[in-house]
Design an enzyme around this catalytic site. Sequence first.
Site, short mmCIF file in Angstrom:
data_model
loop_
_atom_site.label_atom_id
_atom_site.label_comp_id
_atom_site.label_asym_id
_atom_site.label_seq_id
_atom_site.Cartn_x
_atom_site.Cartn_y
_atom_site.Cartn_z
N ASP A 7 -42.21 -19.58 -25.16
CA ASP A 7 -40.78 -19.62 -24.85
C ASP A 7 -40.08 -18.27 -24.96
OD1 ASP A 7 -41.13 -19.63 -27.65
OD2 ASP A 7 -39.12 -20.44 -27.93
N GLU A 8 -40.81 -17.17 -24.89
CA GLU A 8 -40.20 -15.85 -25.01
C GLU A 8 -40.89 -14.89 -24.04
OE1 GLU A 8 -38.88 -13.86 -29.13
OE2 GLU A 8 -40.76 -14.99 -29.22
#
Lengths: 375, 375
Positions: B95-96
């Site tokens: 998620d990054e």
Amino acid sequence: MKIKIEQRVLLQALWRAQGIIDKKSSLNVLAHLLIETVGNDAIRISCTDYDVGLIATYQAEILEPGKMTLNGKHSFDVIKSLPNEQVTLELQDNHWSKVECARSSFKLAGIPADDFPEQQEPDVTDGFEVDKSTLLRLIDRTIFSVSSDESRMTLNGVYFRAEQSEEPGSMRLTMVSTDGHRLSKVTTDVMTPTTLAEPVDAIVHRKGIHELKRILESDEVGVHVSTQGNNIIFSYGNAVMLIRQIEDSFPEYEKVIPKNSKISVEIDKLEFLENVRRTATLTSSKLLVVRFALERDKVVLSTNNPEQGEAHVEMDVDYDGDSVAVGFNHRYLQDVLQVISGPQVTCKINDEFSPGVIESEEDPGATFVIMPMRL
Amino acid sequence: MDAFFASVEQRDDPLLRGRPVVVGGDPRGRGVVAACSYEARAFGIHSAMPAARAARLCREAVFVRPDFKRYSECSRRLHDILRHYTTLVEPLSLDEAYLDVTTERGGHESATAVAREIRARIRDELGLTASAGVAPVKFVAKLASDFRKPDGLTVVRPGEVGRFIEPLPVSHLWGVGPATERRLRKLKITTVGALAAFPRERLLATLGVALGTHLHMLAHGNDDRPVVPDRVAKQRGAERTFPVDVTERSEMDEILATLAKETAQELMREGRPGRRVTIKVRYPDFTTVSRSRTLFDPTDDSEQITQTAQALLRRTRAGELPVRLLGVSVGNLVEAGEPVQLALPFMSSIIRRIRDSGIDSGDFAASPSPNRCST
């Protein structure tokens, strides 16, 4: 204990032990071999790694009976450096040993002989005789496809079966190995006066098979095969090798050998091998696939390696069916072509997802199965 | 993304919205917190905390078992959105990611405009919130993205870098852990600004050349690392640092199983199984060891990765010593379009049998009677 022995004889004895002893740890019991005097003119040398054991008897002059240990690797290095003269071995205090030959002398560290795992010389009255070349031929044509993946223990050995053949006075020997990608099966009938009470049926560990092959290749002897407890025993000349069986069931190999194939083509073996090697020059450890394409009257071998380039090699065959292309690991093809007998091989194929088979008319009983690579 | 796993759960289950949500192991068992919502963070719960402790901190917390399949799917859609703006996307985790929009930014005027649109699209298309940081260099962008979490956007223009980073505590800098923080405190350095003002030579003399140079560079807002698109990734994996050292081997096994599952999901999502399984273990004194095993066939099977990882853990001192970090990764990945070796038909049953019996290399269970071919 004190003995006198010919350097050449001792060297051979130590050489035989090299594949079995543990060379990594010099303190380990298994890094050593045990020497015991037998009567007044022989010694018995044994070593084991619990999977493979070797017990052999050699001529020696016994000056003082007893037993002692030698570090297998260090003693081999020392004895190898000596001239072929008489060597004196003498047990010292602290389980060390003194080695003397001509004007050289050594003192070698050892361990107490009583620490050495006890090894009974097995009773080998049962079983059967087989000549060395027959056994070696079976081993040579199966050993290369044994799995070395330790999580698949059942495939870590060669499946060996000996049973009475339909022909009276003859016995059928079978060896099978597989690593999950390919399978080699070799069957041969040998004439023997022996009748087996029950078939020999064992998975013989890879390491044992390698040692057996190494020793058979150097000795000119017949081999006696028997089983005792959990071991399969190969005895020859003055030596007995015990190999622990892998206690599991071997996969049902007959089921994966295709019975019928849509396509069958004869190929000149040496030309095929040479062409596979030639094509493989542009493969890498990451990319092992060679494309085997069968077209009208020819086979095209090719590779396409984005990092290195492309290869395209053709050879003539007698074929007029549909075109078909299958990918194979080139090493698997080479392994088979190197051991199969005869000038011609027969390649049998169904499609690009089904096992391919290589056989030879002059090598009846040998079947090599290779799974394709998905291109 | 903000509290990624927990936000996905809250998005998909309206009953969870506005409540403290903890994604992770069973609070009655030995599991750990994988992620928690901002409502849960208010109670002092944070990721990698034992789930039982989280339950004690907040009685009304809702515990949800992780569903990596849904998170991976969401992650895939997130990365699709990111790649719409530039090819220079470097994923850091599910998620990054870092994006370099210096030259290529999908027709948008500025980096800030790209960040605004990405956040809007994530809200509209994924129903989740994300925080973004815009800055001239990587580590400042990362600090900026954390600056106004959740659902925040922080822009640090080239002339403002010093003003932005100087008030921050040194522990925010990449490479400053508790030990370095203590050493800096002895030099009376607690903020990035103080670090920047500290003489370079003295810093190098105290911290060593490598770390000293690195921190001096960061404190002055310099970071020359490029954004590296991840297409040629050599491995996939997951790791966790624990706020409290883990002492029990059963708990370590459970954590490895979770990490293996995350890894397998990533491999499956990309359709790239791998051959080499590695674990990473960090002991309380920060010494870090890794152990690897190469499998015979590439895998993306979480069960097989778990078993291999757990077997590898037994080759470390974990359990005898507590651990503060565990990691699992799979490398030697199959390249897209790489030819795949097919297995002989019986292999699936062998693998299943090995798995069912829980047998691992080294402790193969012996069956009472030797061998025999069987189904």
